[in-house]
Design a protein around this motif. Structure first.
Motif, PDB file in Angstrom:
ATOM      1  N   ASN B  30       0.845  -1.192   0.000  1.00 20.11           N
ATOM      2  CA  ASN B  30       0.000   0.000   0.000  1.00 20.11           C
ATOM      3  C   ASN B  30       0.884   1.248   0.000  1.00 20.11           C
ATOM      4  O   ASN B  30       1.121   1.847   1.054  1.00 20.11           O
ATOM      5  N   PRO B  31       1.378   1.644  -1.177  1.00 21.42           N
ATOM      6  CA  PRO B  31       2.354   2.740  -1.251  1.00 21.42           C
ATOM      7  C   PRO B  31       1.842   4.020  -0.625  1.00 21.42           C
ATOM      8  O   PRO B  31       2.610   4.774  -0.012  1.00 21.42           O
ATOM      9  N   ALA B  32       0.541   4.272  -0.742  1.00 25.26           N
ATOM     10  CA  ALA B  32      -0.007   5.534  -0.246  1.00 25.26           C
ATOM     11  C   ALA B  32       0.123   5.646   1.269  1.00 25.26           C
ATOM     12  O   ALA B  32       0.133   6.753   1.825  1.00 25.26           O
ATOM     13  N   ALA B  33       0.211   4.498   1.940  1.00 25.11           N
ATOM     14  CA  ALA B  33       0.247   4.510   3.403  1.00 25.11           C
ATOM     15  C   ALA B  33       1.652   4.749   3.942  1.00 25.11           C
ATOM     16  O   ALA B  33       1.831   4.937   5.141  1.00 25.11           O
ATOM     17  N   LEU B  34       2.654   4.742   3.052  1.00 28.90           N
ATOM     18  CA  LEU B  34       4.034   4.873   3.518  1.00 28.90           C
ATOM     19  C   LEU B  34       4.360   6.319   3.874  1.00 28.90           C
ATOM     20  O   LEU B  34       3.871   7.252   3.242  1.00 28.90           O
ATOM     21  N   SER B  35       5.196   6.466   4.873  1.00 19.47           N
ATOM     22  CA  SER B  35       5.717   7.797   5.163  1.00 19.47           C
ATOM     23  C   SER B  35       6.823   8.098   4.143  1.00 19.47           C
ATOM     24  O   SER B  35       7.288   7.212   3.446  1.00 19.47           O
ATOM     25  N   ASP B  36       7.209   9.362   4.068  1.00 15.05           N
ATOM     26  CA  ASP B  36       8.262   9.740   3.130  1.00 15.05           C
ATOM     27  C   ASP B  36       9.534   8.940   3.378  1.00 15.05           C
ATOM     28  O   ASP B  36      10.212   8.520   2.448  1.00 15.05           O
ATOM     29  N   GLU B  37       9.820   8.730   4.663  1.00 16.11           N
ATOM     30  CA  GLU B  37      11.049   8.014   4.979  1.00 16.11           C
ATOM     31  C   GLU B  37      10.980   6.558   4.535  1.00 16.11           C
ATOM     32  O   GLU B  37      11.922   6.018   3.956  1.00 16.11           O
ATOM     33  N   GLU B  38       9.802   5.922   4.755  1.00 15.68           N
ATOM     34  CA  GLU B  38       9.642   4.519   4.334  1.00 15.68           C
ATOM     35  C   GLU B  38       9.722   4.412   2.812  1.00 15.68           C
ATOM     36  O   GLU B  38      10.289   3.470   2.265  1.00 15.68           O
ATOM     37  N   TRP B  39       9.113   5.393   2.138  1.00 15.61           N
ATOM     38  CA  TRP B  39       9.130   5.378   0.676  1.00 15.61           C
ATOM     39  C   TRP B  39      10.557   5.538   0.152  1.00 15.61           C
ATOM     40  O   TRP B  39      10.988   4.831  -0.761  1.00 15.61           O
ATOM     41  N   ALA B  40      11.308   6.457   0.756  1.00 14.60           N
ATOM     42  CA  ALA B  40      12.697   6.669   0.361  1.00 14.60           C
ATOM     43  C   ALA B  40      13.512   5.406   0.615  1.00 14.60           C
ATOM     44  O   ALA B  40      14.370   5.029  -0.186  1.00 14.60           O
ATOM     45  N   ARG B  41      13.187   4.756   1.746  1.00 17.65           N
ATOM     46  CA  ARG B  41      13.906   3.521   2.070  1.00 17.65           C
ATOM     47  C   ARG B  41      13.640   2.461   1.002  1.00 17.65           C
ATOM     48  O   ARG B  41      14.537   1.746   0.565  1.00 17.65           O
ATOM     49  N   TYR B  42      12.374   2.362   0.553  1.00 21.25           N
ATOM     50  CA  TYR B  42      12.039   1.401  -0.503  1.00 21.25           C
ATOM     51  C   TYR B  42      12.745   1.767  -1.816  1.00 21.25           C
ATOM     52  O   TYR B  42      13.290   0.924  -2.512  1.00 21.25           O
ATOM     53  N   LEU B  43      12.752   3.064  -2.128  1.00 20.18           N
ATOM     54  CA  LEU B  43      13.297   3.488  -3.426  1.00 20.18           C
ATOM     55  C   LEU B  43      14.819   3.368  -3.490  1.00 20.18           C
ATOM     56  O   LEU B  43      15.359   2.891  -4.481  1.00 20.18           O
ATOM     57  N   PHE B  44      15.475   3.843  -2.434  1.00 20.84           N
ATOM     58  CA  PHE B  44      16.914   4.082  -2.561  1.00 20.84           C
ATOM     59  C   PHE B  44      17.807   3.148  -1.761  1.00 20.84           C
ATOM     60  O   PHE B  44      18.993   3.074  -2.036  1.00 20.84           O
ATOM     61  N   PHE B  45      17.265   2.479  -0.761  1.00 21.47           N
ATOM     62  CA  PHE B  45      18.135   1.698   0.127  1.00 21.47           C
ATOM     63  C   PHE B  45      18.256   0.264  -0.360  1.00 21.47           C
ATOM     64  O   PHE B  45      17.257  -0.435  -0.525  1.00 21.47           O
ATOM     65  N   ARG B  46      19.493  -0.169  -0.567  1.00 19.21           N
ATOM     66  CA  ARG B  46      19.726  -1.531  -1.043  1.00 19.21           C
ATOM     67  C   ARG B  46      20.817  -2.177  -0.197  1.00 19.21           C
ATOM     68  O   ARG B  46      21.689  -1.489   0.340  1.00 19.21           O
ATOM     69  N   ASP B  47      20.761  -3.508  -0.143  1.00 19.57           N
ATOM     70  CA  ASP B  47      21.821  -4.233   0.557  1.00 19.57           C
ATOM     71  C   ASP B  47      23.133  -4.076  -0.195  1.00 19.57           C
ATOM     72  O   ASP B  47      23.146  -3.871  -1.415  1.00 19.57           O
ATOM     73  N   ASN B  48      24.216  -4.192   0.545  1.00 22.68           N
ATOM     74  CA  ASN B  48      25.526  -4.116  -0.093  1.00 22.68           C
ATOM     75  C   ASN B  48      26.451  -5.131   0.564  1.00 22.68           C
ATOM     76  O   ASN B  48      27.429  -4.773   1.214  1.00 22.68           O
ATOM     77  N   PRO B  49      26.096  -6.421   0.400  1.00 19.58           N
ATOM     78  CA  PRO B  49      26.834  -7.438   1.151  1.00 19.58           C
ATOM     79  C   PRO B  49      28.181  -7.754   0.502  1.00 19.58           C
ATOM     80  O   PRO B  49      28.372  -7.520  -0.688  1.00 19.58           O
ATOM     81  N   LYS B  50      29.088  -8.251   1.322  1.00 16.68           N
ATOM     82  CA  LYS B  50      30.278  -8.863   0.768  1.00 16.68           C
ATOM     83  C   LYS B  50      30.001 -10.360   0.747  1.00 16.68           C
ATOM     84  O   LYS B  50      29.896 -10.981   1.791  1.00 16.68           O
ATOM     85  N   GLY B  51      29.833 -10.888  -0.468  1.00 17.63           N
ATOM     86  CA  GLY B  51      29.479 -12.301  -0.570  1.00 17.63           C
ATOM     87  C   GLY B  51      28.282 -12.480  -1.480  1.00 17.63           C
ATOM     88  O   GLY B  51      28.111 -11.728  -2.446  1.00 17.63           O
ATOM     89  N   ARG B  52      27.430 -13.429  -1.152  1.00 21.48           N
ATOM     90  CA  ARG B  52      26.302 -13.779  -2.031  1.00 21.48           C
ATOM     91  C   ARG B  52      25.310 -12.627  -2.115  1.00 21.48           C
ATOM     92  O   ARG B  52      24.916 -12.055  -1.116  1.00 21.48           O
ATOM     93  N   PHE B  53      24.915 -12.318  -3.352  1.00 18.53           N
ATOM     94  CA  PHE B  53      23.998 -11.204  -3.562  1.00 18.53           C
ATOM     95  C   PHE B  53      23.069 -11.558  -4.730  1.00 18.53           C
ATOM     96  O   PHE B  53      23.534 -11.833  -5.834  1.00 18.53           O
ATOM     97  N   ALA B  54      21.762 -11.577  -4.457  1.00 18.20           N
ATOM     98  CA  ALA B  54      20.796 -11.866  -5.528  1.00 18.20           C
ATOM     99  C   ALA B  54      20.516 -10.581  -6.287  1.00 18.20           C
ATOM    100  O   ALA B  54      20.169  -9.566  -5.695  1.00 18.20           O
ATOM    101  N   GLU B  55      20.701 -10.620  -7.598  1.00 17.76           N
ATOM    102  CA  GLU B  55      20.523  -9.392  -8.365  1.00 17.76           C
ATOM    103  C   GLU B  55      19.826  -9.647  -9.699  1.00 17.76           C
ATOM    104  O   GLU B  55      19.700 -10.777 -10.160  1.00 17.76           O
ATOM    105  N   ARG B  56      19.348  -8.542 -10.297  1.00 17.16           N
ATOM    106  CA  ARG B  56      18.623  -8.609 -11.565  1.00 17.16           C
ATOM    107  C   ARG B  56      19.575  -8.280 -12.706  1.00 17.16           C
ATOM    108  O   ARG B  56      20.414  -7.397 -12.594  1.00 17.16           O
ATOM    109  N   TRP B  57      19.426  -9.005 -13.803  1.00 23.65           N
ATOM    110  CA  TRP B  57      20.195  -8.707 -15.009  1.00 23.65           C
ATOM    111  C   TRP B  57      19.254  -8.738 -16.204  1.00 23.65           C
ATOM    112  O   TRP B  57      18.288  -9.496 -16.235  1.00 23.65           O
TER     113      TRP B  57
END
Lengths: 190, 85
Positions: B30-57
């Protein structure tokens, strides 16, 4: 009437014992998108003379050439103006099928002769050995940094489908790469 | 250069692919229910692990299909069993 000019109209075909490069202009090319498991796919296959190839990287050439482009996408190639689109449209009927004429998108360069694989290998990372890439194989890949569709045919013949705007570049590159396979003086454009 | 196994076309040069970032980032229910901070977290925050990482190609120069792959960010090894169309 306006004269139709192919992208490589100014390209002089080269022909040597081991290698021949020439444009095949104005082929009819139809992009076909359809669920491979649907009734429409079977009907279209029937109309084209062979089932749509579902194995990645293969093509059939019963009537028109049908090249695998993706799990639900094919490129159907036929001679100049032979009503190919109509044939497919009729076979598809009202089913959920995408049929787009993309004839002007790419032109076709025929590279033939025993040296064809050596020439293409200069700019292509794929294994082109006949054991891996023999007749009936096709691939979308990069040739000399240009996006192409390669289709292998009988007798070491290849068809290189290249975007019209890249055709001049690719033809120049092919000539340059072919210098060692052609008799001295064949390539005059450089 | 990476050799990336496209599930449709087989192993191809990295140059034929477009990177799509982290995989399995679900769109908010429910995107409309998100606060600005939660929305920004969804948009911009990504994991950055050293090791196994599932990604899109996306195989842009080939079949133009998206797929998921698991790559080890430390060694660049792509796990053959973890490439899914």
């Amino acid at each position: 009437m306006a004269e139709r000019l192919s992208p490589l109209a100014r390209f002089t075909p080269v022909s040597a014992d081991d290698l021949r490069i020439a444009e095949i202009p104005f082929l009819t090319q139809i992009n076909l998108r359809v669920d491979p498991k649907s009734r429409a796919a079977a009907d279209i296959g029937l109309a084209l003379g062979a089932p749509l190839p579902t194995e990645p990287g293969t093509c059939t050439s019963a009537g028109a050439d049908v090249l695998w482009m993706g799990p639900d996408e094919w490129l159907v190639v036929g001679p100049v103006g032979d009503g190919l689109e109509e044939t497919i449209r009729t076979a598809a009927g009202t089913a959920h099928v995408g049929i787009t004429d993309v004839s002007a998108q790419r032109t076709v360069v025929a590279v033939d002769g025993p040296r064809s694989r050596d020439l293409l290998a200069h700019g292509c990372a794929l294994d082109l050995h006949p054991r891996v890439f023999g007749p009936g194989r096709c691939a979308q890949t990069m040739l000399a940094r240009a996006q192409v569709v390669l289709a292998a045919r009988e007798d070491d013949g290849f068809r290189v489908f290249v975007r019209s705007s890249f055709a001049g570049y690719l033809a120049d590159w092919l000539l340059d790469a072919a210098a060692e396979y052609l008799p001295e003086g064949t390539v005059t454009s450089r | 250069m990476l050799l990336i196994p496209c599930p449709w076309c087989g192993p191809r040069d990295e140059a034929e692919f477009h990177y799509g970032g982290q995989a399995h980032v679900a769109y908010p229910e429910n995107p409309a229910a998100l606060s600005d901070e939660e929305w920004a977290r969804y948009l911009f925050f990504r994991d950055n692990p050293k090791g196994r990482f599932a990604e899109r190609w996306n195989h842009t120069a080939g079949c133009r299909r998206w797929f998921n792959a698991v790559r080890n960010t430390a060694t660049n090894e792509i796990e053959a069993g973890e490439v899914t169309a």
